[in-house]
Structures are given as C-alpha cells and as structure tokens.
Design a protein around this motif. Structure first.
Motif, PDB file in Angstrom:
ATOM      1  N   SER A 107      11.319  16.305 -12.409  1.00 14.26           N
ATOM      2  CA  SER A 107      12.615  15.846 -12.899  1.00 14.26           C
ATOM      3  C   SER A 107      12.680  14.326 -12.832  1.00 14.26           C
ATOM      4  N   ASN A 108      13.473  13.746 -13.715  1.00 15.05           N
ATOM      5  CA  ASN A 108      13.613  12.288 -13.744  1.00 15.05           C
ATOM      6  C   ASN A 108      14.166  11.741 -12.437  1.00 15.05           C
ATOM      7  N   LYS A 109      15.062  12.516 -11.784  1.00 13.70           N
ATOM      8  CA  LYS A 109      15.666  12.066 -10.528  1.00 13.70           C
ATOM      9  C   LYS A 109      14.609  11.866  -9.453  1.00 13.70           C
ATOM     10  N   ILE A 110      13.679  12.811  -9.355  1.00 12.71           N
ATOM     11  CA  ILE A 110      12.625  12.698  -8.338  1.00 12.71           C
ATOM     12  C   ILE A 110      11.739  11.504  -8.624  1.00 12.71           C
ATOM     13  N   ARG A 111      11.294  11.368  -9.874  1.00 13.57           N
ATOM     14  CA  ARG A 111      10.407  10.272 -10.232  1.00 13.57           C
ATOM     15  C   ARG A 111      11.077   8.922 -10.020  1.00 13.57           C
ATOM     16  N   LEU A 112      12.318   8.788 -10.490  1.00 12.68           N
ATOM     17  CA  LEU A 112      13.017   7.509 -10.374  1.00 12.68           C
ATOM     18  C   LEU A 112      13.306   7.161  -8.916  1.00 12.68           C
ATOM     19  N   SER A 113      13.565   8.164  -8.088  1.00 11.91           N
ATOM     20  CA  SER A 113      13.813   7.915  -6.662  1.00 11.91           C
ATOM     21  C   SER A 113      12.584   7.330  -5.994  1.00 11.91           C
ATOM     22  N   VAL A 114      11.421   7.912  -6.287  1.00 11.27           N
ATOM     23  CA  VAL A 114      10.177   7.396  -5.711  1.00 11.27           C
ATOM     24  C   VAL A 114       9.859   6.016  -6.278  1.00 11.27           C
TER      25      VAL A 114
ATOM     26  N   ILE B 159      11.211  -4.906 -12.968  1.00  9.31           N
ATOM     27  CA  ILE B 159       9.959  -4.320 -12.486  1.00  9.31           C
ATOM     28  C   ILE B 159       9.821  -2.868 -12.933  1.00  9.31           C
ATOM     29  N   ILE B 160      10.886  -2.084 -12.812  1.00 11.65           N
ATOM     30  CA  ILE B 160      10.813  -0.687 -13.251  1.00 11.65           C
ATOM     31  C   ILE B 160      10.605  -0.623 -14.757  1.00 11.65           C
ATOM     32  N   GLY B 161      11.253  -1.529 -15.489  1.00  8.65           N
ATOM     33  CA  GLY B 161      11.063  -1.582 -16.938  1.00  8.65           C
ATOM     34  C   GLY B 161       9.632  -1.945 -17.300  1.00  8.65           C
ATOM     35  N   THR B 162       9.033  -2.891 -16.560  1.00 10.80           N
ATOM     36  CA  THR B 162       7.656  -3.290 -16.831  1.00 10.80           C
ATOM     37  C   THR B 162       6.682  -2.172 -16.485  1.00 10.80           C
ATOM     38  N   LEU B 163       6.954  -1.446 -15.405  1.00  3.27           N
ATOM     39  CA  LEU B 163       6.124  -0.284 -15.056  1.00  3.27           C
ATOM     40  C   LEU B 163       6.132   0.746 -16.181  1.00  3.27           C
ATOM     41  N   ASN B 164       7.295   1.005 -16.717  1.00  4.59           N
ATOM     42  CA  ASN B 164       7.390   1.977 -17.807  1.00  4.59           C
ATOM     43  C   ASN B 164       6.742   1.449 -19.080  1.00  4.59           C
TER      44      ASN B 164
ATOM     45  N   SER C 281       3.206  10.210  -9.522  1.00  7.46           N
ATOM     46  CA  SER C 281       2.730  10.160 -10.906  1.00  7.46           C
ATOM     47  C   SER C 281       1.609  11.175 -11.130  1.00  7.46           C
ATOM     48  N   PHE C 282       0.744  11.351 -10.128  1.00 10.51           N
ATOM     49  CA  PHE C 282      -0.332  12.333 -10.256  1.00 10.51           C
ATOM     50  C   PHE C 282       0.235  13.750 -10.303  1.00 10.51           C
ATOM     51  N   ILE C 283       1.240  14.009  -9.470  1.00 10.78           N
ATOM     52  CA  ILE C 283       1.913  15.318  -9.510  1.00 10.78           C
ATOM     53  C   ILE C 283       2.540  15.535 -10.876  1.00 10.78           C
ATOM     54  N   ASP C 284       3.142  14.462 -11.431  1.00 12.46           N
ATOM     55  CA  ASP C 284       3.776  14.561 -12.745  1.00 12.46           C
ATOM     56  C   ASP C 284       2.739  14.788 -13.843  1.00 12.46           C
ATOM     57  N   ASP C 285       1.504  14.302 -13.633  1.00 14.65           N
ATOM     58  CA  ASP C 285       0.427  14.570 -14.582  1.00 14.65           C
ATOM     59  C   ASP C 285       0.082  16.057 -14.631  1.00 14.65           C
ATOM     60  N   ILE C 286       0.246  16.720 -13.483  1.00 13.04           N
ATOM     61  CA  ILE C 286      -0.133  18.130 -13.377  1.00 13.04           C
ATOM     62  C   ILE C 286       1.012  19.047 -13.786  1.00 13.04           C
ATOM     63  N   ARG C 287       2.204  18.705 -13.310  1.00 11.13           N
ATOM     64  CA  ARG C 287       3.391  19.486 -13.660  1.00 11.13           C
ATOM     65  C   ARG C 287       4.574  18.547 -13.815  1.00 11.13           C
ATOM     66  N   THR C 288       5.390  18.789 -14.821  1.00  7.46           N
ATOM     67  CA  THR C 288       6.505  17.889 -15.131  1.00  7.46           C
ATOM     68  C   THR C 288       7.554  17.915 -14.028  1.00  7.46           C
TER      69      THR C 288
ATOM     70  N   GLY D  88       0.808  -1.216   0.000  1.00  4.28           N
ATOM     71  CA  GLY D  88       0.000   0.000   0.000  1.00  4.28           C
ATOM     72  C   GLY D  88       0.837   1.261   0.000  1.00  4.28           C
ATOM     73  N   LEU D  89       1.898   1.284   0.811  1.00  3.69           N
ATOM     74  CA  LEU D  89       2.779   2.453   0.837  1.00  3.69           C
ATOM     75  C   LEU D  89       3.454   2.656  -0.514  1.00  3.69           C
ATOM     76  N   GLY D  90       3.902   1.547  -1.114  1.00  5.77           N
ATOM     77  CA  GLY D  90       4.550   1.642  -2.427  1.00  5.77           C
ATOM     78  C   GLY D  90       3.585   2.125  -3.494  1.00  5.77           C
ATOM     79  N   LEU D  91       2.352   1.593  -3.477  1.00  6.88           N
ATOM     80  CA  LEU D  91       1.347   1.997  -4.452  1.00  6.88           C
ATOM     81  C   LEU D  91       0.997   3.474  -4.297  1.00  6.88           C
ATOM     82  N   LEU D  92       0.741   3.905  -3.081  1.00  2.50           N
ATOM     83  CA  LEU D  92       0.354   5.296  -2.855  1.00  2.50           C
ATOM     84  C   LEU D  92       1.496   6.253  -3.179  1.00  2.50           C
ATOM     85  N   ALA D  93       2.735   5.827  -2.920  1.00  7.39           N
ATOM     86  CA  ALA D  93       3.893   6.681  -3.237  1.00  7.39           C
ATOM     87  C   ALA D  93       4.029   6.865  -4.746  1.00  7.39           C
ATOM     88  N   ILE D  94       3.958   5.772  -5.491  1.00 10.21           N
ATOM     89  CA  ILE D  94       4.153   5.875  -6.938  1.00 10.21           C
ATOM     90  C   ILE D  94       2.968   6.581  -7.599  1.00 10.21           C
TER      91      ILE D  94
END
Length: 320
Positions: A90-97, A127-132, A81-88, A71-77
């Motif tokens: 950086s790749n570092k932030i997204r990949l870290s989460v 897993i990260i590749g499959t998510l993408n 992702s929702f923030i990224d939908d609204i405003r772009t 649940g924590l992992g799902l809600l974090a990602i």
C-alpha cells in the motif's frame, strides 16, 4: 587490490541473487506500457545496499561514528522497495518508510542543524520527489546504472579535486556497484533489471551525497547534477496534468520511452545519450562561477527547448 576484491564479491552476490530470483520467480513481465518485451529477472539493484554493507564491513568505526543514520535509511528504503518488487504494498506503508528514511538522511547530512525548521518540509518534498523521479526514469536497459555512474563520477571528482565533503570510499563503493550492475544490465537483452530496490537504493545514495555536498558548501547549484532527470520528470508531469491524466499511474510519455517504443531506438544508445548530456552539464557546472540563477538559465533554456522540440515532433509523427 581492495577494489578488485570488492568487485569480485559484488559479482558473486549478483550471481547468487540470480539463482534466488530464478527459483522464487522474481521477474519483470512486460505489459503494454513497458519498453521491454521479454521476461527478465527483477531486483538486480539489490547490489547497491549490499555495497553499503560491504563498505560497513571494511570501515566499521566510520559507519558507527558517521554513516549509521544514512545506512539505516538506505537499508530501510531498499528493504521496503524489494518487498514491493515481489508483492505490491500500500502507498501508506511505502510512504511511511520513505519518510523515515529521508529523516535519517537529513540527520546524516546535518540539514536539521544547518537549515531553519520552515525549510525542512521543502527538503522532504524535494528529496522524496527526486527519489520518485529516479524510479520513474528507470525504464530501459542501462539508464539507471550509467546515469548514476556519471553523477557519482562527478561527485568523486568534486570530492578529490575541489572540496572533500565525505570519505572517498563512500563514493567509490556505489561506483563499483554500478559497474557490476551495468555488466548485467547494459545489454541489448539485459540479464536483470534494477527494480524498485535498485532505483530507490542508488537514488537514495546519490541524493544523500548531493545533499551532503550542498550542506558542506552552501552551493545549491549542485542539485543540477541531476538536471536531466529533473527536467524530464517535471515537464512530463506538467504535460500529464495538462492532459488531465493521473500522474501516479504508469505511462509512456517520457521522451526516452517515445524513442524506445515508437522510434525503436536502442535502449543502450538512449541511455548513453542521457548520460553524456548530463556529463557535459556537470563539467560546466563544476567549473562555473556563475550564480545559480544564471546556471539554471544556461542549462535549462537550451536543454528544455531541445527536449520539447523532440517530444512535439515525435507526438505529431505518431499522433500521440
């Protein structure tokens, strides 16, 4: 009765979200790489993390004891992702989460205890590749919802008829969310798109279930429950590398994009065909007793041949 109530709640959540998205202009504007031509509300996939929250409200002790890390992992990602939908972002932030979320997912599935440490980096990459891949394939109406529905339905069948690897409701809740999402998305003119929050959210849930199933059974063949997505994304990346293109930039080289953009085939027809082909693969996969290498050959030789034949034909036709 419980499931009917959940469907009603999810419908209400979607309608409330539409009002919020409309007020704050959370929309998807088509560009030259898009497969759609009209401005549409974005982020409808928020229904998937909401479905988990409802699951937690109905099963609090179960979530606290077993599903908290997932649940924590799902809600974090989903949040990032929702923030990224609204405003772009950086790749570092997204990949870290994403990395933190995958760590939580692997802890949830028991992979850290069951797999040697040298396998862990491979699991992260896969897993990260499959998510993408899930995100890359979310490009036309109905694709994410109906494809996920087929995979989740297959997992529900395995869980009930072959081996119970998780709580039944943990599969049923995202299935209900898919039905509600498809009501608004599986249309010629979609009411909303999933957005990154949707593709990443349901992708994370599906991947979590498949990983859990593999860890419980030791059967790696179940990764082929996502065979069509995997084949399309891998072959498209190989093609783009061969053409010396930046594989991280948006493009229109997927087969489904060629059919939608060049052939003008209905999005709903394309999405349905992808889901039906995956369903046939799943039926064969579930009941097959062949070793995994034989299953891979049986699945990918004909599917890959048809895929490449269709793609080469369309590229030649439109000089792409």
């Amino acid at each position: 009765m419980e499931y009917i109530m959940i469907i009603i709640v999810l419908f209400i959540v979607m309608l409330l979200y539409f009002k919020i998205a409309d007020k704050y202009n959370i929309i998807d504007k088509p560009n030259h790489r898009s497969a759609h031509t009209q401005i549409t509300l974005r982020g409808g996939g928020i229904i998937f993390p909401v479905a988990f929250i409802i699951f937690g409200l109905f099963n609090p002790s179960l979530v606290i004891e077993e599903y908290w890390s997932f649940g924590l992992g799902l809600l974090a990602i989903c949040t990032i992702s929702f923030i990224d939908d609204i405003r772009t972002l950086s790749n570092k932030i997204r990949l870290s989460v994403h990395l933190i979320s995958v760590i939580l997912l692997l802890y949830f599935t028991g992979a850290f205890a069951l797999m040697p440490f040298w396998v862990w980096p491979i699991l992260f990459v896969v897993i990260i590749g499959t998510l993408n891949a899930y995100n890359f394939m979310d490009g036309i109406n109905g694709m994410t919802g109906i494809y996920s529905l087929v995979t989740l339905g297959s997992l529900a069948y395995i869980n009930r008829e072959i081996i119970q690897f998780t709580d039944h409701d943990f599969i049923y809740y995202p299935i209900l969310a898919c039905f509600v999402f498809l009501f608004f998305n599986f249309r010629k003119k979609a009411k909303c798109f999933a957005g990154d929050v949707g593709s990443m959210g349901i992708g994370f849930w599906v991947i979590g279930l498949i990983t859990l199933l593999i860890m419980r059974t030791g059967e790696y063949k179940y990764i082929l429950l996502l065979a069509i997505y995997g084949m399309e994304v891998v072959l498209t990346i190989i093609e783009r590398i061969f053409l010396k293109e930046n594989i991280f930039e948006a493009h229109r080289r997927h087969l489904y994009q060629l059919f939608a953009n060049e052939e003008k085939v209905s999005h709903l027809v394309i999405s349905s065909v992808y889901a039906i082909v995956q369903l046939f693969i799943n039926i064969f996969l579930i009941h097959s007793h062949f070793p995994i290498w034989a299953i891979v050959l049986i699945v990918f030789i004909p599917a890959g041949g048809v895929y490449l034949g269709l793609k080469l034909s369309l590229k030649k036709k439109y000089s792409l």
